[in-house]
Motif scaffolding. Sequence first.
Motif, mmCIF file in Angstrom:
data_model
loop_
_atom_site.group_PDB
_atom_site.id
_atom_site.type_symbol
_atom_site.label_atom_id
_atom_site.label_comp_id
_atom_site.label_asym_id
_atom_site.label_seq_id
_atom_site.Cartn_x
_atom_site.Cartn_y
_atom_site.Cartn_z
ATOM 1 N N THR A 1 0.829 -1.205 0.000
ATOM 2 C CA THR A 1 0.000 0.000 0.000
ATOM 3 C C THR A 1 0.870 1.264 0.000
ATOM 4 O OG1 THR A 1 -1.700 -1.181 1.235
ATOM 5 C CG2 THR A 1 -1.817 1.238 1.208
ATOM 6 N N VAL A 2 0.492 2.199 -0.882
ATOM 7 C CA VAL A 2 1.188 3.475 -0.950
ATOM 8 C C VAL A 2 0.520 4.428 0.042
ATOM 9 C CG1 VAL A 2 1.872 5.403 -2.409
ATOM 10 C CG2 VAL A 2 1.721 3.102 -3.389
ATOM 11 N N TYR A 3 1.338 4.920 1.005
ATOM 12 C CA TYR A 3 0.786 5.780 2.050
ATOM 13 C C TYR A 3 0.920 7.282 1.738
ATOM 14 C CZ TYR A 3 0.380 1.801 5.260
ATOM 15 O OH TYR A 3 0.026 0.629 5.860
ATOM 16 N N CYS A 4 1.905 7.639 0.932
ATOM 17 C CA CYS A 4 2.166 9.077 0.775
ATOM 18 C C CYS A 4 2.717 9.381 -0.608
ATOM 19 C CB CYS A 4 3.146 9.573 1.847
ATOM 20 S SG CYS A 4 4.663 8.582 1.952
ATOM 21 N N CYS B 1 5.429 9.236 5.400
ATOM 22 C CA CYS B 1 5.203 10.525 4.709
ATOM 23 C C CYS B 1 6.463 10.927 3.957
ATOM 24 C CB CYS B 1 4.803 11.622 5.696
ATOM 25 S SG CYS B 1 5.984 11.865 7.037
ATOM 26 N N VAL B 2 6.263 11.732 2.891
ATOM 27 C CA VAL B 2 7.381 12.294 2.121
ATOM 28 C C VAL B 2 7.075 13.779 1.862
ATOM 29 C CG1 VAL B 2 8.114 10.157 1.006
ATOM 30 C CG2 VAL B 2 6.311 11.538 -0.030
ATOM 31 N N SER B 3 8.148 14.565 1.703
ATOM 32 C CA SER B 3 7.963 16.001 1.442
ATOM 33 C C SER B 3 9.205 16.560 0.758
ATOM 34 C CB SER B 3 7.695 16.753 2.746
ATOM 35 O OG SER B 3 7.544 18.136 2.498
ATOM 36 N N TYR B 4 8.988 17.381 -0.286
ATOM 37 C CA TYR B 4 10.076 18.033 -1.022
ATOM 38 C C TYR B 4 10.363 19.423 -0.433
ATOM 39 C CZ TYR B 4 10.865 14.857 -4.947
ATOM 40 O OH TYR B 4 11.238 13.791 -5.732
ATOM 41 N N ASN B 5 11.683 19.706 -0.326
ATOM 42 C CA ASN B 5 12.099 21.055 0.073
ATOM 43 C C ASN B 5 11.721 22.025 -1.050
ATOM 44 O OD1 ASN B 5 13.780 23.466 0.401
ATOM 45 N ND2 ASN B 5 14.870 22.313 1.969
ATOM 46 N N PRO B 6 10.986 23.111 -0.757
ATOM 47 C CA PRO B 6 10.523 24.000 -1.835
ATOM 48 C C PRO B 6 11.635 24.792 -2.512
ATOM 49 C CG PRO B 6 9.971 24.918 0.303
ATOM 50 C CD PRO B 6 10.502 23.541 0.570
ATOM 51 N N VAL B 7 12.838 24.839 -1.914
ATOM 52 C CA VAL B 7 13.928 25.636 -2.478
ATOM 53 C C VAL B 7 15.004 24.735 -3.060
ATOM 54 C CG1 VAL B 7 15.688 27.376 -1.994
ATOM 55 C CG2 VAL B 7 13.456 27.526 -0.875
ATOM 56 N N THR B 8 15.515 23.805 -2.251
ATOM 57 C CA THR B 8 16.634 22.952 -2.699
ATOM 58 C C THR B 8 16.163 21.651 -3.341
ATOM 59 O OG1 THR B 8 16.808 21.834 -0.552
ATOM 60 C CG2 THR B 8 18.010 23.900 -0.818
ATOM 61 N N ILE C 1 10.029 5.738 -4.099
ATOM 62 C CA ILE C 1 10.306 5.779 -5.541
ATOM 63 C C ILE C 1 10.199 7.248 -5.994
ATOM 64 C CG2 ILE C 1 9.579 5.057 -7.837
ATOM 65 C CD1 ILE C 1 8.503 2.502 -6.627
ATOM 66 N N ILE C 2 11.185 7.660 -6.773
ATOM 67 C CA ILE C 2 11.183 9.005 -7.338
ATOM 68 C C ILE C 2 10.828 8.891 -8.811
ATOM 69 C CG2 ILE C 2 12.585 11.064 -7.813
ATOM 70 C CD1 ILE C 2 14.209 10.399 -5.320
ATOM 71 N N TRP C 3 9.798 9.672 -9.210
ATOM 72 C CA TRP C 3 9.270 9.628 -10.562
ATOM 73 C C TRP C 3 9.535 10.960 -11.271
ATOM 74 C CZ3 TRP C 3 6.445 4.989 -11.505
ATOM 75 C CH2 TRP C 3 6.114 4.253 -10.352
ATOM 76 N N THR C 4 9.636 10.931 -12.588
ATOM 77 C CA THR C 4 9.769 12.172 -13.351
ATOM 78 C C THR C 4 8.387 12.698 -13.717
ATOM 79 O OG1 THR C 4 9.823 11.095 -15.511
ATOM 80 C CG2 THR C 4 11.922 11.326 -14.337
ATOM 81 N N ALA D 1 7.569 12.041 -5.683
ATOM 82 C CA ALA D 1 8.012 10.857 -4.936
ATOM 83 C C ALA D 1 6.819 10.208 -4.269
ATOM 84 C CB ALA D 1 9.058 11.262 -3.899
ATOM 85 N N SER D 2 6.940 8.874 -4.052
ATOM 86 C CA SER D 2 5.889 8.122 -3.367
ATOM 87 C C SER D 2 6.538 7.196 -2.347
ATOM 88 C CB SER D 2 5.058 7.310 -4.371
ATOM 89 O OG SER D 2 5.895 6.428 -5.109
ATOM 90 N N GLY D 3 5.832 6.999 -1.195
ATOM 91 C CA GLY D 3 6.326 6.119 -0.136
ATOM 92 C C GLY D 3 5.289 5.068 0.192
ATOM 93 N N SER D 4 5.755 3.835 0.473
ATOM 94 C CA SER D 4 4.827 2.712 0.573
ATOM 95 C C SER D 4 5.101 1.902 1.827
ATOM 96 C CB SER D 4 4.963 1.843 -0.669
ATOM 97 O OG SER D 4 4.286 0.628 -0.523
#
Length: 1242
Positions: free
Chosen positions: A55-58, A98-105, A78-81, A69-72
């Motif tokens: 199951t993919v949670y995030c 959970c996963v989260s991208y830095n908005p700057v870096t 997994i990082i997707w284009t 990105a997705s986390g399971s």
Amino acid sequence: MRAVLTWRDKVEQCIYDLAFKPDGTQLILAAGNRLLVYDTSDGTLLQPLKGHKDTVYCVAYAKDGKRFASGSADKSVIIWTSKLEGILKYTHNDSIQCVSYNPVTHQLASCSSSDFGLWSPEQKSVTKYKSSSKITCCSWTNDGQYLALGMFNGVISIRNKNGEEKVKIERPGGSLSPIWSICWNPSSRWESFWMNREHKDAEEVIDNRYFQEIPSTLKSAVYSSQGSEAEEEEPEEEDDSLRDNNSEDHNDILAVADWGQKLSFYQLSGKQIMRERSLNFDPCCVSYFTKGEYILLGGSDKQVSLFTKDGVRLGTVGEQNSWVWTCRVKPDSNYVVVGCQDGTISFYQLIFSTVHGLYKDRYAYRDSMTDVIVQHLITEQKVRIKCKELVKKIAIYKNRLAIQLPEKILIYELYSSDSSDMHYRVKEKMVKKFECNLLVVCSNHIILCQEKRLQCLSFSGVKEREWQMESLIRYIKVIGGPPGREGLLVGLKNGQILKIFVDNLFAIVLLKQATAVRCLDMSASRNKLAVVDENDTCLVYDVHTKELLFQESNANSVAWNTQCEDMLCFSGGGYLNIKASTFPVHQQKLQGFVVGFHGSKIFCLHVFSMSAVEVPQSAPMYQYLDRKMFKEAYQIACLGVTDTDWRELAMEALEGLEFETAKKAFTRVQDLRYLELISSIEERKKRGETNNDLFLADVFSYQGKFHEAAKLYKKSGHENLALDMYTDLRMFEYAKDFLGSGDPKETKMLITKQADWARNINEPKAAVEMYISAGEHVKAIELSGDHGWVDMLIDIARKLDKAEREPLLLCAHYFKKLDNPGYAAETYLKMGDLKSLVQLHVETQCWDEAFALGEKHPEFKDDIYVPYAQWLAENDRFEEAQKAFHKAGRQGEAVRVLEQLTHNAVVESRFNDAAYYYWMLSMQCLEIAQADPAQQDLMVGKFHHFQHLAELYHGYHAIQRYTEEPFSFHLPETLFNISRFLLHSLTKDTPLGISKVNTLFTLAKQSKALGAYKLARHAYDKLQGLKIPARFQKSIELGSLTIRSKPFHDSEELVPLCYRCSTNNPLLNNLGTVCINCRQPFVFSASSYEVLHLVEFYLEEGITDEEAVSLIDLEAPRHKRENKWQEVTSSNAQMLRLEETQDSTGDDDPFTAKLSFEQGGSEFVPIVVSRSVLRSMSRRDVLIKRWPPPLRWQYFRSLLPDAPITMCPSCFQMFHSEDYELLVLQHTCCPYCRRRIDDSGP
């Protein structure tokens, strides 16, 4: 606010998380072990993505939109284009929460049950950090510097981008309140303003960026109004423990939703802010709108709720059939997507309705759902009132503002009656839930509209009246009235229009039309009614007659001008239409709805913003002007037109002789010239003038319509006014048409004015010729003189008659000014003005001509010689100036010049010049005494005084040169004699410039050198009592010592001999310059200052000077003397005696006998000679000082004829002949009086 479902889909698996692509075109969902990609526009499933085994949670999208990105539960990330291709996979030891991208870096944070990792695209590696509890959620700050982690044990950990923990927030609920969702406000810098507002020093920490549209003068008002409202409404929120003066912490605010059913807010520092909100359900997701103004919250209550950024619940977005696990807002839009436990995906559009109210120039509207902003449309001032609850309705009227909240109605009032005041305070609270379609506020009541019913309530909530309508109420407006008796204008769906007074139970039907009412307004005088119906038609009725005055199509709103009865505007079809009276409609482009018309300002609502549009009223004003309706045009202009329009109105009214309107209009444009014209016309009308043609002619002349003005002047019988007008305008050709029948005076006047005009336009030669032809010689001369035309001036002067003095004098003046004294002299001679001619010669310094004129006309002698003397004095020729003053008979000026010369010579140590000037002064005094018997005694006294000073300064000149200059020009005996002379003469006051020190010093030095030691010792002793200059100090001290070694007596060779009594006088004579025995005054040489062998004698009474001279000139022969030795023998001695004997026929020299006979005595006895004695004298032995009257001549007899003495015939000073001849050769003049040797007389 209402939510409209755009599309919905359903899958079999639970939707745990979702993410939007940053551009909003795609939606990524976590459903089961797959990722689903949807098109957000229509809900089309674009592609399922497989890659996880559980199951993919995030899921999370990078800010740049290049990857997600997705986390399971399979412990992998997994990082997707953006092209939906998987490019990288890494794992943790536990399932990914959970996963989260830095908005700057664009650094990726992935969190599992036991740790979290940071993956960077540049490093291609994952750095992992252990966690003390299960991480349930995470969120980056806006600047990408910090990562917040929410944990199952109720703790929030804030880490930097290197994974180091900076802040740890331990909440009171602990593990009983697991953190299930957190999110940073993406625009929390706006929040800092409202947080700082709660500070007690709010004025100092306000973020000024919020006030970019509000003038600084209003800031205090904004704070005050909000402060009073907050204090009244929400005092429980004023919690001091939540205040923080560190403004940096306000830049990032973290919203925290936990399963303790709470919504909380924290600063970056870890301090809790604002009020903690109870939710009454378990929240599963929290997210902000793009700009951070709203919060979405979903969870176990099976719905998504909309909150303000402060945590105030606004309403429900959409109710679902199962738990809501995730909800997000489409970037930069009002679209919301919801994911549920049962696999339902719902996509909603949120529609925020406009809640607002308008009264005249005040517009109140809702902002951020919980705030009310009141805007002054004229001054552009704004004030924000924070209600902290959902604002449902707003009504504004005069100084009242009503705001309906879910559970109450707040009534505000202005602090003052100032029209520009924006300071509101709470007046009443009506704590009750009301349901209504429309809300209206009056001075003392509120009106609730509920479908067909109107209710009137007092501010205390008591219902006073109720009206039941026949149809649905479509429009309601307060049209004013006394407080408590206001009138309401009501429009119904059935076309009926009523007027209701709040204190009257009965409604008044104004009229009934066939179509439904959309908009209403009544004119300022309540005489006309404008209606916009459902067919977009604007209809205007007369209220009293019910007559339809006119109608216009394409209208969506209408408004009467509050300041003009006959003007209204309506909008529709992208145009603004302005109609005045019965004139055609004036159109211009305008987007939006017209809601008010005040003067020249039209208030327009476009989308959600209200603006005041300045509309010049030029078009309706010109419509009135075309019909000569000047007063009505003036009323329109007062609403607002350009300066050009005002001037046009003024001119039209003036030409229409509507002076009152013209006066007002010219006052508006500040045209004083036309105001003076109107004032003069009004004065003339008061005096009884009624000729309108004459008034209009004046108007035309002012406007530049000269030919029309001339015609009217002629028509009214005032040709002279036309002549004056054309003459003043230099339009002389036209002026000639209005000349009388050859009147020479008028012709001359016209030529003169034409010449004036030629002069002003820089045609001076033509002007001169015209002036001459008109007989204006003075103006012609002035113009010629100003331009320097000498030839033209002399032609005019020669043509003028000698009796015309004024123009001739003006010619002479310009000749002098232009440096032509010859022509000026010619002019003065023509006039016979000799005095001016003399002044001309004096001014031009033509002294020869002046002297020649003075010889012919002695009366001008004073006018010539006085300026001549002044000129000489100004050119440093003072001696000549003195003589000129003397010649002019100005004895006083001559004496003053000499006195000043003398003083200057003394101050400058030119003592020989000083002696000369004093001698000249003495001679001047003698001349004054001779000319003025009244001053004779005074002047004779001055003569002797100045003669004495001249002798002193003449002698002191040698002393000064000896003491000041390195080399001496005089013999020691001369210096010795001069110093003795000065010492004996300075018995009283010492004249200016003569130094006793110098005199005594010289005497001491020369006495010592010549052997007069006693005199030298006396001089040194005298010096001890005086202030000695430093340069003499050493020499005097040495001399004082060395003189003690010398004998205490003087050399006998230096002892002076009295030639009268043959007595040897001491060198230091207490009596001065007279013999100590016979008191006979010594006669000194003016060069060597030796005692001369001269004895002064006086004439017997009765003998005149002329007789004495003739007797002396006789030179009677003298008897020869015989000398022989006679031996005399006594008992004790034998002597030889030389005896002089005369022959038997003669006696001894009578003068010598007089000397021996007169010797002895303590008083001076002068020698008085008789005629016989005078006859016995030889001419060469007698010297005569021939003083002019009133002085007597002085006679001196030389006792040593073989030693010749010379006397200067001018100053009567005596010299040894050899010395005099030498000095004359050196100076070519007398050394004393400076008479040149070639001068024939004294």
